[in-house]
Motif scaffolding. Structure first.
Motif, PDB file in Angstrom:
ATOM      1  N   GLU A  88      32.936  39.140  46.349  1.00 61.51           N
ATOM      2  CA  GLU A  88      32.497  40.325  45.602  1.00 61.51           C
ATOM      3  C   GLU A  88      33.577  40.885  44.683  1.00 61.51           C
ATOM      4  O   GLU A  88      33.319  41.823  43.924  1.00 61.51           O
ATOM      5  N   ASP A  89      34.769  40.320  44.729  1.00 61.37           N
ATOM      6  CA  ASP A  89      35.807  40.706  43.769  1.00 61.37           C
ATOM      7  C   ASP A  89      35.654  39.950  42.445  1.00 61.37           C
ATOM      8  O   ASP A  89      36.392  40.218  41.488  1.00 61.37           O
ATOM      9  N   THR A  90      34.733  39.009  42.411  1.00 63.96           N
ATOM     10  CA  THR A  90      34.487  38.258  41.181  1.00 63.96           C
ATOM     11  C   THR A  90      34.036  39.195  40.068  1.00 63.96           C
ATOM     12  O   THR A  90      33.074  39.948  40.235  1.00 63.96           O
ATOM     13  N   ALA A  91      34.749  39.154  38.956  1.00 60.28           N
ATOM     14  CA  ALA A  91      34.470  40.064  37.841  1.00 60.28           C
ATOM     15  C   ALA A  91      35.414  39.749  36.689  1.00 60.28           C
ATOM     16  O   ALA A  91      36.362  38.974  36.842  1.00 60.28           O
ATOM     17  N   VAL A  92      35.148  40.377  35.573  1.00 56.99           N
ATOM     18  CA  VAL A  92      36.122  40.408  34.485  1.00 56.99           C
ATOM     19  C   VAL A  92      36.975  41.650  34.695  1.00 56.99           C
ATOM     20  O   VAL A  92      36.445  42.758  34.856  1.00 56.99           O
ATOM     21  N   TYR A  93      38.259  41.456  34.705  1.00 60.24           N
ATOM     22  CA  TYR A  93      39.203  42.549  34.949  1.00 60.24           C
ATOM     23  C   TYR A  93      39.803  42.990  33.621  1.00 60.24           C
ATOM     24  O   TYR A  93      40.324  42.161  32.859  1.00 60.24           O
ATOM     25  N   TYR A  94      39.732  44.293  33.381  1.00 58.66           N
ATOM     26  CA  TYR A  94      40.192  44.871  32.125  1.00 58.66           C
ATOM     27  C   TYR A  94      41.372  45.798  32.357  1.00 58.66           C
ATOM     28  O   TYR A  94      41.342  46.651  33.257  1.00 58.66           O
ATOM     29  N   CYS A  95      42.357  45.656  31.530  1.00 57.18           N
ATOM     30  CA  CYS A  95      43.494  46.566  31.538  1.00 57.18           C
ATOM     31  C   CYS A  95      43.168  47.782  30.680  1.00 57.18           C
ATOM     32  O   CYS A  95      42.492  47.664  29.643  1.00 57.18           O
ATOM     33  N   ILE A  96      43.645  48.943  31.108  1.00 54.65           N
ATOM     34  CA  ILE A  96      43.420  50.177  30.355  1.00 54.65           C
ATOM     35  C   ILE A  96      44.722  50.945  30.230  1.00 54.65           C
ATOM     36  O   ILE A  96      45.555  50.940  31.141  1.00 54.65           O
ATOM     37  N   LEU A  97      44.876  51.595  29.097  1.00 57.30           N
ATOM     38  CA  LEU A  97      45.968  52.545  28.889  1.00 57.30           C
ATOM     39  C   LEU A  97      45.323  53.824  28.385  1.00 57.30           C
ATOM     40  O   LEU A  97      44.618  53.816  27.390  1.00 57.30           O
ATOM     41  N   ARG A  98      45.562  54.927  29.128  1.00 56.07           N
ATOM     42  CA  ARG A  98      45.024  56.229  28.727  1.00 56.07           C
ATOM     43  C   ARG A  98      46.179  57.145  28.376  1.00 56.07           C
ATOM     44  O   ARG A  98      47.157  57.253  29.111  1.00 56.07           O
ATOM     45  N   THR A  99      46.052  57.786  27.216  1.00 54.28           N
ATOM     46  CA  THR A  99      47.048  58.752  26.807  1.00 54.28           C
ATOM     47  C   THR A  99      46.346  59.878  26.085  1.00 54.28           C
ATOM     48  O   THR A  99      45.652  59.632  25.093  1.00 54.28           O
ATOM     49  N   GLY A 100      46.478  61.084  26.593  1.00 57.11           N
ATOM     50  CA  GLY A 100      45.732  62.201  26.040  1.00 57.11           C
ATOM     51  C   GLY A 100      44.241  61.940  26.191  1.00 57.11           C
ATOM     52  O   GLY A 100      43.768  61.600  27.272  1.00 57.11           O
ATOM     53  N   SER A 101      43.517  62.044  25.107  1.00 54.38           N
ATOM     54  CA  SER A 101      42.075  61.823  25.130  1.00 54.38           C
ATOM     55  C   SER A 101      41.687  60.399  24.736  1.00 54.38           C
ATOM     56  O   SER A 101      40.510  60.077  24.660  1.00 54.38           O
ATOM     57  N   ARG A 102      42.676  59.550  24.528  1.00 49.68           N
ATOM     58  CA  ARG A 102      42.393  58.194  24.065  1.00 49.68           C
ATOM     59  C   ARG A 102      42.501  57.196  25.203  1.00 49.68           C
ATOM     60  O   ARG A 102      43.317  57.351  26.107  1.00 49.68           O
ATOM     61  N   ALA A 103      41.670  56.167  25.102  1.00 48.78           N
ATOM     62  CA  ALA A 103      41.718  55.067  26.051  1.00 48.78           C
ATOM     63  C   ALA A 103      41.689  53.757  25.282  1.00 48.78           C
ATOM     64  O   ALA A 103      40.869  53.573  24.384  1.00 48.78           O
ATOM     65  N   TYR A 104      42.614  52.880  25.633  1.00 51.69           N
ATOM     66  CA  TYR A 104      42.689  51.567  25.003  1.00 51.69           C
ATOM     67  C   TYR A 104      42.400  50.517  26.061  1.00 51.69           C
ATOM     68  O   TYR A 104      42.856  50.637  27.204  1.00 51.69           O
ATOM     69  N   TRP A 105      41.657  49.472  25.651  1.00 52.82           N
ATOM     70  CA  TRP A 105      41.250  48.432  26.583  1.00 52.82           C
ATOM     71  C   TRP A 105      41.742  47.068  26.133  1.00 52.82           C
ATOM     72  O   TRP A 105      41.815  46.787  24.946  1.00 52.82           O
ATOM     73  N   GLY A 106      42.043  46.228  27.104  1.00 49.85           N
ATOM     74  CA  GLY A 106      42.322  44.842  26.818  1.00 49.85           C
ATOM     75  C   GLY A 106      41.036  44.055  26.696  1.00 49.85           C
ATOM     76  O   GLY A 106      39.938  44.587  26.867  1.00 49.85           O
ATOM     77  N   GLN A 107      41.180  42.768  26.414  1.00 53.92           N
ATOM     78  CA  GLN A 107      40.017  41.896  26.225  1.00 53.92           C
ATOM     79  C   GLN A 107      39.410  41.448  27.553  1.00 53.92           C
ATOM     80  O   GLN A 107      38.259  41.011  27.584  1.00 53.92           O
ATOM     81  N   GLY A 108      40.161  41.538  28.606  1.00 48.61           N
ATOM     82  CA  GLY A 108      39.655  41.149  29.919  1.00 48.61           C
ATOM     83  C   GLY A 108      40.106  39.763  30.333  1.00 48.61           C
ATOM     84  O   GLY A 108      40.338  38.892  29.492  1.00 48.61           O
ATOM     85  N   THR A 109      40.204  39.574  31.644  1.00 47.00           N
ATOM     86  CA  THR A 109      40.533  38.275  32.205  1.00 47.00           C
ATOM     87  C   THR A 109      39.597  38.016  33.377  1.00 47.00           C
ATOM     88  O   THR A 109      39.363  38.906  34.203  1.00 47.00           O
ATOM     89  N   GLN A 110      39.065  36.824  33.451  1.00 46.43           N
ATOM     90  CA  GLN A 110      38.057  36.489  34.454  1.00 46.43           C
ATOM     91  C   GLN A 110      38.715  36.131  35.785  1.00 46.43           C
ATOM     92  O   GLN A 110      39.653  35.330  35.828  1.00 46.43           O
ATOM     93  N   VAL A 111      38.170  36.702  36.851  1.00 44.66           N
ATOM     94  CA  VAL A 111      38.569  36.343  38.211  1.00 44.66           C
ATOM     95  C   VAL A 111      37.313  35.865  38.942  1.00 44.66           C
ATOM     96  O   VAL A 111      36.306  36.577  38.977  1.00 44.66           O
ATOM     97  N   ILE A 112      37.395  34.680  39.501  1.00 49.16           N
ATOM     98  CA  ILE A 112      36.279  34.119  40.264  1.00 49.16           C
ATOM     99  C   ILE A 112      36.776  33.794  41.666  1.00 49.16           C
ATOM    100  O   ILE A 112      37.752  33.047  41.815  1.00 49.16           O
ATOM    101  N   VAL A 113      36.114  34.366  42.653  1.00 54.48           N
ATOM    102  CA  VAL A 113      36.461  34.107  44.043  1.00 54.48           C
ATOM    103  C   VAL A 113      35.319  33.305  44.658  1.00 54.48           C
ATOM    104  O   VAL A 113      34.216  33.822  44.864  1.00 54.48           O
ATOM    105  N   SER A 114      35.598  32.047  44.918  1.00 57.49           N
ATOM    106  CA  SER A 114      34.538  31.158  45.394  1.00 57.49           C
ATOM    107  C   SER A 114      35.146  29.962  46.102  1.00 57.49           C
ATOM    108  O   SER A 114      36.231  29.504  45.768  1.00 57.49           O
TER     109      SER A 114
END
Length: 115
Positions: A88-114
């Protein structure tokens, strides 16, 4: 312009471990929170863990005790150590940086647990 680049995703067996990392570059305030969210197919994006510059952490209920977030303020990197992984940890994992009212996201990296 802020860029977030994730690395470290892949395929792992249940019970195994993976280490993700995120590197932030560009111009942003030193007062910020960095962290990770994830999104599984058909589900909403959910909190994994965040960490402030002073080291204060917040974990999602489903990962607390198994995942550990840290950060290197000098390098603007945020590693995420994931242990005792479950399917159930299988997902696309996204990095975030929040500063003030802004949020920046990465493109994501896939994690598959199987098996």
């Amino acid at each position: 312009q802020v860029q977030l680049v994730e690395s470290g995703g892949g395929l792992v067996q249940p019970g195994g471990s993976l280490r993700l990392s995120c590197a932030a570059s560009g111009t942003f305030s030193s007062i910020n929170v960095m962290g990770w969210y994830r999104q599984a197919p058909g589900k909403e994006r959910e909190l994994v863990a965040t960490i402030s510059r002073d080291g204060s952490t917040v974990y999602g209920d489903s990962v607390r005790g198994r995942f550990t977030i840290s950060r290197d303020n000098a390098k603007n990197t945020v590693p995420l150590q994931m242990n005792s992984l479950k399917p159930e940890d299988t997902a696309v994992y996204y990095c975030i940086l929040r500063t003030g009212s802004r949020a920046y996201w990465g493109q994501g990296t896939q994690v598959i647990v199987s098996s």
